[in-house]
Each structure stands twice: as structure tokens, then as C-alpha cells.
Design a protein around this motif. Structure first.
Motif, PDB file in Angstrom:
ATOM      1  N   GLU A   6      21.268 -61.791 -44.403  1.00  0.00           N
ATOM      2  CA  GLU A   6      20.580 -60.566 -44.003  1.00  0.00           C
ATOM      3  C   GLU A   6      19.544 -60.866 -42.915  1.00  0.00           C
ATOM      4  OE1 GLU A   6      21.326 -60.388 -48.548  1.00  0.00           O
ATOM      5  OE2 GLU A   6      20.563 -61.844 -47.087  1.00  0.00           O
ATOM      6  N   SER A   7      19.365 -59.919 -42.013  1.00  0.00           N
ATOM      7  CA  SER A   7      18.377 -60.060 -40.951  1.00  0.00           C
ATOM      8  C   SER A   7      17.919 -58.676 -40.513  1.00  0.00           C
ATOM      9  CB  SER A   7      18.960 -60.824 -39.768  1.00  0.00           C
ATOM     10  OG  SER A   7      20.057 -60.125 -39.216  1.00  0.00           O
ATOM     11  N   GLY A   8      16.870 -58.657 -39.699  1.00  0.00           N
ATOM     12  CA  GLY A   8      16.393 -57.408 -39.123  1.00  0.00           C
ATOM     13  C   GLY A   8      15.150 -56.834 -39.774  1.00  0.00           C
ATOM     14  N   GLY A   9      14.673 -57.459 -40.830  1.00  0.00           N
ATOM     15  CA  GLY A   9      13.459 -56.977 -41.471  1.00  0.00           C
ATOM     16  C   GLY A   9      12.230 -57.251 -40.623  1.00  0.00           C
ATOM     17  N   GLY A  10      11.104 -56.739 -41.080  1.00  0.00           N
ATOM     18  CA  GLY A  10       9.860 -56.961 -40.357  1.00  0.00           C
ATOM     19  C   GLY A  10       8.780 -56.027 -40.837  1.00  0.00           C
ATOM     20  N   LEU A  11       7.698 -56.004 -40.075  1.00  0.00           N
ATOM     21  CA  LEU A  11       6.555 -55.140 -40.366  1.00  0.00           C
ATOM     22  C   LEU A  11       6.624 -53.919 -39.450  1.00  0.00           C
ATOM     23  CD1 LEU A  11       3.779 -54.591 -41.681  1.00  0.00           C
ATOM     24  CD2 LEU A  11       2.771 -55.990 -39.846  1.00  0.00           C
ATOM     25  N   VAL A  12       6.536 -52.752 -40.041  1.00  0.00           N
ATOM     26  CA  VAL A  12       6.624 -51.522 -39.270  1.00  0.00           C
ATOM     27  C   VAL A  12       5.653 -50.493 -39.857  1.00  0.00           C
ATOM     28  CG1 VAL A  12       8.513 -50.610 -40.682  1.00  0.00           C
ATOM     29  CG2 VAL A  12       8.238 -49.813 -38.319  1.00  0.00           C
ATOM     30  N   GLN A  13       5.160 -49.612 -39.016  1.00  0.00           N
ATOM     31  CA  GLN A  13       4.268 -48.551 -39.498  1.00  0.00           C
ATOM     32  C   GLN A  13       5.063 -47.444 -40.174  1.00  0.00           C
ATOM     33  OE1 GLN A  13       1.898 -47.297 -36.118  1.00  0.00           O
ATOM     34  NE2 GLN A  13       0.257 -48.705 -36.696  1.00  0.00           N
ATOM     35  N   ALA A  14       4.409 -46.759 -41.077  1.00  0.00           N
ATOM     36  CA  ALA A  14       5.051 -45.619 -41.726  1.00  0.00           C
ATOM     37  C   ALA A  14       5.552 -44.635 -40.668  1.00  0.00           C
ATOM     38  CB  ALA A  14       4.074 -44.936 -42.666  1.00  0.00           C
TER      39      ALA A  14
END
Length: 122
Positions: A6-14
Motif C-alpha cells: 500500500e502507498s499514497g497515505g500522508g497528512l492532509v487537512q480536513a
């Protein structure tokens, strides 16, 4: 040996978006239904979305319906999860797993990837 990466995760704003990918090897992806699951700290793993072998049928958890879209490219042996309008409660480690073809919601045993972390800040 089956590998699910799996890949593509991260930190993102609501309110933001992310697209997760799951690259499968060691199996013929077109022969198996696939799903995405997630697990938040202190919680049990939960179903997110499932897709049939051909991609013609999908299933979603009520909590993500209308916001997330699962898709697959069997030629590339890859399953995707497009996540829009993300909320803080979507924060979790996301995993892709083979699922039962009948319901598209139950993970088959014996498979495990490393997962990808999704963190949504409010």
C-alpha cells in the motif's frame, strides 16, 4: 509469495483528498475480489470498501459512502482508493486485502500488507 504493498497515505487537512494505491504481486489480481480496510489506534480493523474481480460491483461502509471510491486496474495489478472530503475520523492505517466475492466486505485470512498511514488534521 503474495505481496500487497500500500502507498499514497500522508497528512492532509480536513476536507482534502488522497489517493491510495495497492500493488499486488504473487497472485492474479483479476481472479480475486479486493477491499480496503482501516485500523485506528485502539480500535478494531474495519471495512472501508470492496470491489469485485472485474470492477463491476462495489461496496462501501456507510461512513465513507459518497466520499470514497474504490477502483482497480487488473492489467497493472493495482487497486485504488480515492478519498475525498476527508474527516479527522478517517485517520487510520489503511490496508488492502482480498475479500470474499459474495459480500465484498469480509477479508480473506492469511494476507497482510504493511499498510499506509492516513492522518487528517482538523
Amino acid at each position: 509469495q503474495v505481496q500487497l504493498v500500500e502507498s499514497g497515505g500522508g497528512l492532509v487537512q480536513a476536507g482534502g483528498s488522497l489517493r491510495l494505491s495497492c500493488a499486488a504481486s504473487g497472485l492474479t489480481l483479476s481472479s480475486i475480489a479486493m477491499g480496503w480496510f482501516r485500523q485506528a489506534p485502539g480500535k478494531e480493523r474495519e471495512f472501508v470498501a470492496g470491489i469485485s474481480r472485474s470492477g463491476g460491483s462495489t461496496s462501501y461502509a456507510d461512513s465513507v459512502k459518497g466520499r470514497f471510491t474504490i477502483s482497480r486496474d487488473n492489467a497493472k495489478s493495482t487497486v485504488y482508493l480515492q478519498m475525498n472530503s476527508l474527516k479527522a475520523e478517517d485517520t487510520a492505517v489503511y490496508y488492502c486485502l482480498p475479500v470474499t466475492a459474495l459480500t465484498l466486505r469480509s477479508a480473506l485470512s492469511g494476507y497482510r500488507g504493511q499498510g499506509t498511514q492516513v492522518t487528517v488534521s482538523s
